[in-house]
Design a protein around this motif. Structure first.
Motif, short mmCIF file in Angstrom:
data_model
loop_
_atom_site.label_atom_id
_atom_site.label_comp_id
_atom_site.label_asym_id
_atom_site.label_seq_id
_atom_site.Cartn_x
_atom_site.Cartn_y
_atom_site.Cartn_z
N SER A 90 37.80 45.53 42.87
CA SER A 90 37.33 46.32 41.47
C SER A 90 36.63 45.24 40.60
N TYR A 91 35.79 45.67 39.68
CA TYR A 91 35.28 45.00 38.76
C TYR A 91 36.24 44.47 37.75
N LEU A 92 36.86 45.40 37.10
CA LEU A 92 38.15 45.16 36.14
C LEU A 92 39.06 44.26 36.94
N GLU A 93 39.51 44.68 37.88
CA GLU A 93 40.55 43.70 38.50
C GLU A 93 40.15 42.26 38.97
N SER A 94 38.78 42.26 39.36
CA SER A 94 38.08 40.83 39.49
C SER A 94 37.94 40.07 38.28
N LEU A 95 37.74 40.75 37.30
CA LEU A 95 37.57 40.28 35.81
C LEU A 95 38.89 39.76 35.30
N SER A 96 39.99 40.54 35.56
CA SER A 96 41.30 40.02 34.95
C SER A 96 41.56 38.88 35.64
N LEU A 97 41.59 38.86 36.99
CA LEU A 97 42.13 37.90 37.84
C LEU A 97 41.10 36.25 37.66
#
Length: 203
Positions: A90-97
């Motif tokens: 997901s976009y949010l998880e990719s950004l946080s990672l």
């Protein structure tokens, strides 16, 4: 016989009316709320103005070294983000990672930003030599590893087991790369001075 009510008496009687009291209470609360909001908005506006002026002053202080470091940092984060996005994250998880994996590089970039501002004096040449080389080797590690991970995802079509080592590689590897950069920076700072000193002694 029709009687005409006294306006003053009617107003006094209206004040004892529950509906009137309820309306007056809400009017008072709305006035207080509006004044409170205006005060908050005024303070928020002042804070944003101060922040904008501060960021503008810091933007002026940025030189070519800081801009180059910022570009490499953004490129590394984008490659990491694209890797996880292509791996169906997901976009949010990719950004946080991406931000968590790039945290060591972000920290060293802020060191470069502080040291290489145009307001810094030339007497900090040792600190400049250390920070720029620490950032260079750390950025090199991040760009190479993230690019390899992105190519691996492109070839597989999904995330593979290699991505599980990204945190270990980038965090511990950044510590080693930064330490090596500090060592190289110290050598390159003092070595020319020692060579020039020996030349002067031989004369």
């Amino acid at each position: 016989m029709m009687t005409v009510d006294n306006p003053l008496t009617s107003m006094q009687n209206a004040r004892h009316d529950p509906v009137y009291s309820y309306c007056e209470l809400w009017r008072h609360l709305i006035e207080v709320d509006v004044r409170f909001k205006n005060t908050i908005l005024a303070k928020l506006g002042s804070f944003m103005l101060i922040l904008r002026n501060k960021l503008y002053r810091e933007f002026i202080k940025m030189n070519k070294t800081i801009w180059f470091s910022l570009i490499t940092l953004v490129f590394s984060i984008i490659v990491t983000f694209a890797t996880f996005i292509y791996g169906n994250t997901s976009y949010l998880e990719s950004l946080s990672l991406s931000l968590s994996l790039s945290a060591p590089l972000v920290f060293i970039f802020f060191c470069v930003f502080i040291v290489f501002r145009n307001t810094m004096k030339d007497q900090n040449s040792l600190m400049k030599a250390i920070t720029i080389r620490a950032y260079f080797f750390t950025a090199l590690l991040h760009i190479i590893w993230n690019s390899l991970m992105f190519m691996d995802v492109l070839s597989r079509g999904s995330l593979g087991p290699a991505q599980g080592y990204s945190g270990l590689i980038l965090w511990l590897g950044s510590l080693k790369a930064a330490s090596f950069g500090v060592f190289v920076g110290i050598i390159f700072h003092f070595l020319p001075k020692l060579i020039n000193k020996n030349k002067n002694l031989n004369r």
